[in-house]
Design a protein around this motif. Structure first.
Motif, PDB file in Angstrom:
ATOM      1  N   TRP A 142       0.806  -1.216   0.000  1.00  0.00           N
ATOM      2  CA  TRP A 142       0.000   0.000   0.000  1.00  0.00           C
ATOM      3  C   TRP A 142       0.845   1.274   0.000  1.00  0.00           C
ATOM      4  N   GLU A 143       1.986   1.252   0.659  1.00  0.00           N
ATOM      5  CA  GLU A 143       2.813   2.460   0.706  1.00  0.00           C
ATOM      6  C   GLU A 143       3.349   2.816  -0.681  1.00  0.00           C
ATOM      7  N   TYR A 144       3.767   1.799  -1.433  1.00  0.00           N
ATOM      8  CA  TYR A 144       4.229   2.055  -2.796  1.00  0.00           C
ATOM      9  C   TYR A 144       3.073   2.540  -3.668  1.00  0.00           C
ATOM     10  N   LYS A 175      -3.544  -5.273 -17.329  1.00  0.00           N
ATOM     11  CA  LYS A 175      -3.472  -5.589 -18.762  1.00  0.00           C
ATOM     12  C   LYS A 175      -2.166  -6.307 -19.085  1.00  0.00           C
ATOM     13  N   ASP A 176      -1.064  -5.846 -18.542  1.00  0.00           N
ATOM     14  CA  ASP A 176       0.225  -6.493 -18.778  1.00  0.00           C
ATOM     15  C   ASP A 176       0.216  -7.925 -18.240  1.00  0.00           C
ATOM     16  N   ALA A 177      -0.320  -8.097 -17.036  1.00  0.00           N
ATOM     17  CA  ALA A 177      -0.360  -9.427 -16.431  1.00  0.00           C
ATOM     18  C   ALA A 177      -1.226 -10.379 -17.249  1.00  0.00           C
ATOM     19  N   LEU A 178      -2.363  -9.896 -17.738  1.00  0.00           N
ATOM     20  CA  LEU A 178      -3.253 -10.740 -18.539  1.00  0.00           C
ATOM     21  C   LEU A 178      -2.610 -11.087 -19.879  1.00  0.00           C
ATOM     22  N   LEU A 212       4.360  -6.985  -8.032  1.00  0.00           N
ATOM     23  CA  LEU A 212       4.957  -5.668  -7.814  1.00  0.00           C
ATOM     24  C   LEU A 212       5.721  -5.221  -9.054  1.00  0.00           C
ATOM     25  N   LYS A 213       6.295  -6.171  -9.767  1.00  0.00           N
ATOM     26  CA  LYS A 213       7.024  -5.843 -10.990  1.00  0.00           C
ATOM     27  C   LYS A 213       6.089  -5.230 -12.030  1.00  0.00           C
ATOM     28  N   HIS A 214       4.884  -5.782 -12.162  1.00  0.00           N
ATOM     29  CA  HIS A 214       3.907  -5.208 -13.088  1.00  0.00           C
ATOM     30  C   HIS A 214       3.588  -3.764 -12.696  1.00  0.00           C
ATOM     31  N   LEU A 215       3.416  -3.542 -11.405  1.00  0.00           N
ATOM     32  CA  LEU A 215       3.126  -2.193 -10.924  1.00  0.00           C
ATOM     33  C   LEU A 215       4.299  -1.257 -11.208  1.00  0.00           C
ATOM     34  N   GLU A 216       5.499  -1.721 -10.945  1.00  0.00           N
ATOM     35  CA  GLU A 216       6.679  -0.882 -11.158  1.00  0.00           C
ATOM     36  C   GLU A 216       6.850  -0.521 -12.632  1.00  0.00           C
ATOM     37  N   ARG A 224       4.575  -0.213 -14.945  1.00  0.00           N
ATOM     38  CA  ARG A 224       3.595   0.770 -15.369  1.00  0.00           C
ATOM     39  C   ARG A 224       3.761   2.112 -14.660  1.00  0.00           C
ATOM     40  N   ALA A 225       4.238   2.099 -13.447  1.00  0.00           N
ATOM     41  CA  ALA A 225       4.520   3.365 -12.760  1.00  0.00           C
ATOM     42  C   ALA A 225       5.601   4.115 -13.506  1.00  0.00           C
ATOM     43  N   PHE A 226       6.592   3.392 -13.985  1.00  0.00           N
ATOM     44  CA  PHE A 226       7.710   4.005 -14.722  1.00  0.00           C
ATOM     45  C   PHE A 226       7.254   4.580 -16.044  1.00  0.00           C
ATOM     46  N   LEU A 227       6.215   3.934 -16.649  1.00  0.00           N
ATOM     47  CA  LEU A 227       5.771   4.350 -17.971  1.00  0.00           C
ATOM     48  C   LEU A 227       4.830   5.542 -17.974  1.00  0.00           C
ATOM     49  N   GLY A 228       4.495   6.101 -16.806  1.00  0.00           N
ATOM     50  CA  GLY A 228       3.666   7.316 -16.936  1.00  0.00           C
ATOM     51  C   GLY A 228       2.778   7.660 -15.773  1.00  0.00           C
ATOM     52  N   ILE A 229       2.863   6.964 -14.666  1.00  0.00           N
ATOM     53  CA  ILE A 229       2.046   7.354 -13.525  1.00  0.00           C
ATOM     54  C   ILE A 229       2.649   8.592 -12.875  1.00  0.00           C
TER      55      ILE A 229
END
Length: 318
Positions: free
Chosen positions: A272-274, A295-298, A307-311, A313-318
């Motif tokens: 949650w903190e990330y 979407k990436d995971a599917l 967490l890797k999926h989140l990271e 996508r965070a890098f790509l524009g969040i």
């Protein structure tokens, strides 16, 4: 701080796991979480619409990505449901309508575009009711379709919109991304913009709801009259230094992870903190980010959203 237990049944039908990526992603995209902030602001806005106390405008403002468009959709659904009882007595009435303000090109707001799209928004096709638009160049054809001739001038479009608002009598007319009205060269022009909207609200008696970023605060301060005829509603993000906000944010994450149609439930709450850091407590931003990660995971046919999926996508524009 105590973390919410993530050992819980998923919130989607198990059969969804056997459908295609598009259907699974659509399930998650369509799911709206009635989190505390959304509910508080929604309830306040409903009370304001029921009794505006002479106001012409409601300014609903907050950070980009906080969930204002979701709020608008929630209000539209509730107002539409509430209007079903009176639909028989008022067949031409639309309980709510609205558009998104388009950012100006060359520092000039396109009022013709605004009028045309507003007329289209008020042209509810499911209602067999003919509006007299009161001007040439705007009419319904034999199939009941709204026709707006390209050469129709702004003055005629304005008269048509006034008549449409009077006939349709929405409880509120929303203008989303309303801060785009202010993308102009000078404050004087911005005041002209607001004066035009104010007169539209006054002559039709229709409450206008302007949703946007904190830039809206400069709009209402343009004149004392506008301030007196306006109501402010703040839609705040969640704050990490408030324990109640943290719990609400965690609860929202839990609801989101339960709705992700993957074989193993992701542990968003454990991260949650990330999630908070990368969304700044804005649920709209969070939802968009999670949708991309899902979407990436599917696409990878992954067992869960990591967490890797989140990271990524965070890098790509969040």
């Amino acid at each position: 701080m105590t973390i919410i237990n993530t050992v819980i049944d998923p919130g989607f039908p198990p059969a969804l796991l056997h459908t295609c990526v598009t259907q699974r992603l659509a399930h998650f995209e369509s799911h709206t979480i009635a989190h505390p902030r959304l509910k508080e602001v929604s309830d306040l806005l409903l009370r304001t619409i029921a009794e505006p106390a002479g106001a012409s405008f409601v300014f609903i403002y907050g950070a980009s990505g906080v969930g204002k468009t979701t709020l608008r959709r929630r209000l539209e659904q509730k107002l539409t449901e509430a209007a079903l009882v009176r639909a028989i007595l008022e067949p031409g009435r639309i309980p709510v309508a609205g558009i998104e303000a388009i950012a100006a090109d060359a520092k000039i707001f396109d009022w013709k575009n605004f009028y045309v799209r507003s007329l289209m928004a008020l042209n509810e096709p499911s209602i067999n009711y003919k509006v007299d638009y009161g001007t040439k160049g705007i009419y319904r054809n034999l199939l009941g379709e709204l026709i707006i001739e390209p050469k129709t001038v702004n003055a005629n479009l304005r008269i048509a919109l006034e008549n449409a608002l009077r006939h349709r009598k929405p409880d509120i007319f929303f203008i989303d991304e309303a801060q785009h009205l202010g993308k102009l060269a000078s404050g004087r022009k911005l005041q002209d913009q607001m004066d035009s909207l104010k007169s539209l609200a006054n002559v039709t008696g229709v409450l206008h709801g302007l949703l946007g970023t904190y830039e809206l605060l400069s709009f209402r301060n343009l004149s004392g009259q506008l301030m007196r005829r306006s109501i402010d509603i703040h839609f705040p993000r969640y704050y990490a230094n408030d324990p109640d906000d943290v719990r609400a944010f965690q609860s929202t994450l839990l609801s989101f992870q339960r709705q992700m149609p993957v074989p193993e439930m992701p542990d968003l709450v454990g991260n949650w903190e990330y999630c908070y850091e990368r969304s700044l407590g804005c649920i709209g931003t969070l939802k968009d980010w999670l949708t991309k990660a899902l979407k990436d995971a599917l696409d990878e046919d992954a067992h869960t959203v990591t967490l890797k999926h989140l990271e990524n996508r965070a890098f790509l524009g969040i």
